[in-house]
Motif scaffolding. Structure first.
Motif, PDB file in Angstrom:
ATOM      1  N   UNK A 135       3.870  -2.185  19.715  1.00 41.74           N
ATOM      2  CA  UNK A 135       3.795  -1.423  18.474  1.00 41.74           C
ATOM      3  C   UNK A 135       3.653  -2.358  17.280  1.00 41.74           C
ATOM      4  N   UNK A 136       2.882  -1.921  16.323  1.00 43.40           N
ATOM      5  CA  UNK A 136       2.770  -2.598  15.046  1.00 43.40           C
ATOM      6  C   UNK A 136       3.008  -1.570  13.962  1.00 43.40           C
ATOM      7  N   UNK A 137       3.954  -1.827  13.082  1.00 41.35           N
ATOM      8  CA  UNK A 137       4.318  -0.861  12.045  1.00 41.35           C
ATOM      9  C   UNK A 137       4.309  -1.574  10.701  1.00 41.35           C
ATOM     10  N   UNK A 138       3.573  -0.977   9.753  1.00 39.23           N
ATOM     11  CA  UNK A 138       3.396  -1.556   8.430  1.00 39.23           C
ATOM     12  C   UNK A 138       3.908  -0.574   7.382  1.00 39.23           C
ATOM     13  N   UNK A 139       4.828  -1.043   6.548  1.00 38.97           N
ATOM     14  CA  UNK A 139       5.483  -0.188   5.563  1.00 38.97           C
ATOM     15  C   UNK A 139       4.602   0.106   4.356  1.00 38.97           C
ATOM     16  N   UNK A 140       4.891   1.230   3.720  1.00 44.90           N
ATOM     17  CA  UNK A 140       4.194   1.616   2.491  1.00 44.90           C
ATOM     18  C   UNK A 140       5.210   1.794   1.373  1.00 44.90           C
ATOM     19  N   UNK A 141       4.708   2.116   0.195  1.00 42.34           N
ATOM     20  CA  UNK A 141       5.574   2.419  -0.947  1.00 42.34           C
ATOM     21  C   UNK A 141       5.987   3.886  -0.974  1.00 42.34           C
ATOM     22  N   UNK A 142       5.432   4.690  -0.090  1.00 42.98           N
ATOM     23  CA  UNK A 142       5.647   6.137  -0.140  1.00 42.98           C
ATOM     24  C   UNK A 142       7.000   6.505   0.447  1.00 42.98           C
ATOM     25  N   UNK A 143       7.904   6.844  -0.440  1.00 44.41           N
ATOM     26  CA  UNK A 143       9.273   7.221  -0.108  1.00 44.41           C
ATOM     27  C   UNK A 143       9.289   8.672   0.395  1.00 44.41           C
ATOM     28  N   UNK A 144       9.881   8.912   1.556  1.00 45.25           N
ATOM     29  CA  UNK A 144       9.962  10.274   2.090  1.00 45.25           C
ATOM     30  C   UNK A 144      11.289  10.917   1.718  1.00 45.25           C
ATOM     31  N   UNK A 145      12.395  10.218   2.010  1.00 43.63           N
ATOM     32  CA  UNK A 145      13.728  10.714   1.669  1.00 43.63           C
ATOM     33  C   UNK A 145      14.697   9.532   1.693  1.00 43.63           C
ATOM     34  N   UNK A 146      15.991   9.786   1.765  1.00 45.45           N
ATOM     35  CA  UNK A 146      16.982   8.704   1.740  1.00 45.45           C
ATOM     36  C   UNK A 146      16.892   7.762   2.940  1.00 45.45           C
ATOM     37  N   UNK A 147      16.295   8.227   4.032  1.00 50.26           N
ATOM     38  CA  UNK A 147      16.307   7.442   5.259  1.00 50.26           C
ATOM     39  C   UNK A 147      14.932   6.975   5.730  1.00 50.26           C
ATOM     40  N   UNK A 192       0.815  -1.218   0.000  1.00 52.00           N
ATOM     41  CA  UNK A 192       0.000   0.000   0.000  1.00 52.00           C
ATOM     42  C   UNK A 192       0.845   1.264   0.000  1.00 52.00           C
ATOM     43  N   UNK A 193       0.236   2.338  -0.471  1.00 56.17           N
ATOM     44  CA  UNK A 193       0.858   3.658  -0.424  1.00 56.17           C
ATOM     45  C   UNK A 193       0.336   4.405   0.806  1.00 56.17           C
ATOM     46  N   UNK A 194       0.897   5.554   1.083  1.00 59.64           N
ATOM     47  CA  UNK A 194       0.369   6.393   2.160  1.00 59.64           C
ATOM     48  C   UNK A 194      -1.089   6.754   1.873  1.00 59.64           C
ATOM     49  N   UNK A 195      -1.406   6.990   0.617  1.00 60.59           N
ATOM     50  CA  UNK A 195      -2.790   7.296   0.235  1.00 60.59           C
ATOM     51  C   UNK A 195      -3.717   6.128   0.585  1.00 60.59           C
ATOM     52  N   UNK A 196      -3.267   4.896   0.365  1.00 62.15           N
ATOM     53  CA  UNK A 196      -4.067   3.727   0.742  1.00 62.15           C
ATOM     54  C   UNK A 196      -4.306   3.698   2.252  1.00 62.15           C
ATOM     55  N   UNK A 197      -3.273   4.003   3.030  1.00 65.88           N
ATOM     56  CA  UNK A 197      -3.429   4.035   4.494  1.00 65.88           C
ATOM     57  C   UNK A 197      -4.411   5.131   4.909  1.00 65.88           C
ATOM     58  N   UNK A 198      -4.343   6.290   4.263  1.00 69.69           N
ATOM     59  CA  UNK A 198      -5.297   7.360   4.565  1.00 69.69           C
ATOM     60  C   UNK A 198      -6.725   6.924   4.248  1.00 69.69           C
ATOM     61  N   UNK A 199      -6.909   6.226   3.137  1.00 66.39           N
ATOM     62  CA  UNK A 199      -8.237   5.717   2.781  1.00 66.39           C
ATOM     63  C   UNK A 199      -8.726   4.735   3.837  1.00 66.39           C
ATOM     64  N   UNK A 200      -7.865   3.836   4.270  1.00 68.56           N
ATOM     65  CA  UNK A 200      -8.226   2.880   5.310  1.00 68.56           C
ATOM     66  C   UNK A 200      -8.684   3.609   6.566  1.00 68.56           C
ATOM     67  N   UNK A 201      -7.885   4.568   7.024  1.00 67.15           N
ATOM     68  CA  UNK A 201      -8.218   5.282   8.262  1.00 67.15           C
ATOM     69  C   UNK A 201      -9.507   6.077   8.136  1.00 67.15           C
ATOM     70  N   UNK A 202      -9.777   6.612   6.956  1.00 67.23           N
ATOM     71  CA  UNK A 202     -11.008   7.392   6.784  1.00 67.23           C
ATOM     72  C   UNK A 202     -12.250   6.505   6.720  1.00 67.23           C
ATOM     73  N   UNK A 203     -12.063   5.200   6.565  1.00 67.16           N
ATOM     74  CA  UNK A 203     -13.208   4.294   6.448  1.00 67.16           C
ATOM     75  C   UNK A 203     -13.461   3.422   7.674  1.00 67.16           C
ATOM     76  N   UNK A 204     -12.693   3.583   8.733  1.00 66.30           N
ATOM     77  CA  UNK A 204     -12.880   2.696   9.891  1.00 66.30           C
ATOM     78  C   UNK A 204     -13.532   3.383  11.086  1.00 66.30           C
ATOM     79  N   UNK A 205     -13.925   4.631  10.949  1.00 72.16           N
ATOM     80  CA  UNK A 205     -14.645   5.301  12.027  1.00 72.16           C
ATOM     81  C   UNK A 205     -13.752   6.092  12.955  1.00 72.16           C
TER      82      UNK A 205
END
Length: 141
Positions: free
Chosen positions: A93-105, A45-58
């Motif tokens: 903690x649970x952390x799930x990666x996306x395809x959205x590249x922020x910078x080199x790190x 998923x991309x960051x946009x996909x995560x935003x869509x998920x969060x906007x649909x779960x209440x």
């Protein structure tokens, strides 16, 4: 690309797959590995996909997205592995990666924290290991 199973430090694939952490949480990936982790017809998923998920779960995304919640996401809080090989924060903690590249790190990720019962989209280090969830754009019947 690097892969890890929480608290497993050996190099045997069979031994790693035989651990309870593999059976419960699966494999952790650094970002380079995460980009190729999804099977055909699925994608990271991309960051946009995560935003869509969060906007649909209440209004209570944490409780909606953990096991037993109102969604099918069922986020397990499997912690992470640092770039030094240290495992940390299983159950917290649970952390799930996306395809959205922020910078080199850093890369965008979906982060769950049990301390504050919150879910947020935040940067995560590319050289640390986290989990992935793969998406498909094929309609489920």
């Amino acid at each position: 690309p690097q892969y890890a199973v929480y608290n497993y430090t050996g190099s045997s694939l069979a031994e790693a797959k035989a651990t309870s952490n593999y059976n419960t949480y699966g494999v952790m990936y650094n970002w380079a590995a995460a980009l190729t982790a999804c099977p055909p017809e699925f994608r990271l998923p991309s960051e946009e996909d995560f935003n869509t998920l969060l906007s649909n779960v209440g209004t209570d995304p944490y409780n909606a997205l953990i096991p037993g919640g109102s969604s099918n996401f069922s986020a397990l809080l499997g912690g992470w592995r640092s770039n030094t090989g240290t495992f940390d924060n299983m159950g917290n903690f649970g952390i799930f990666l996306s395809t959205t590249d922020i910078d080199n790190f850093f890369v965008s990720s979906l982060q769950f924290g049990s301390y504050n019962k919150e879910v947020e989209i935040s940067p995560s280090r590319k050289d640390f290991m986290f989990y992935v969830r793969c998406l498909t754009d094929i309609p489920v019947e």
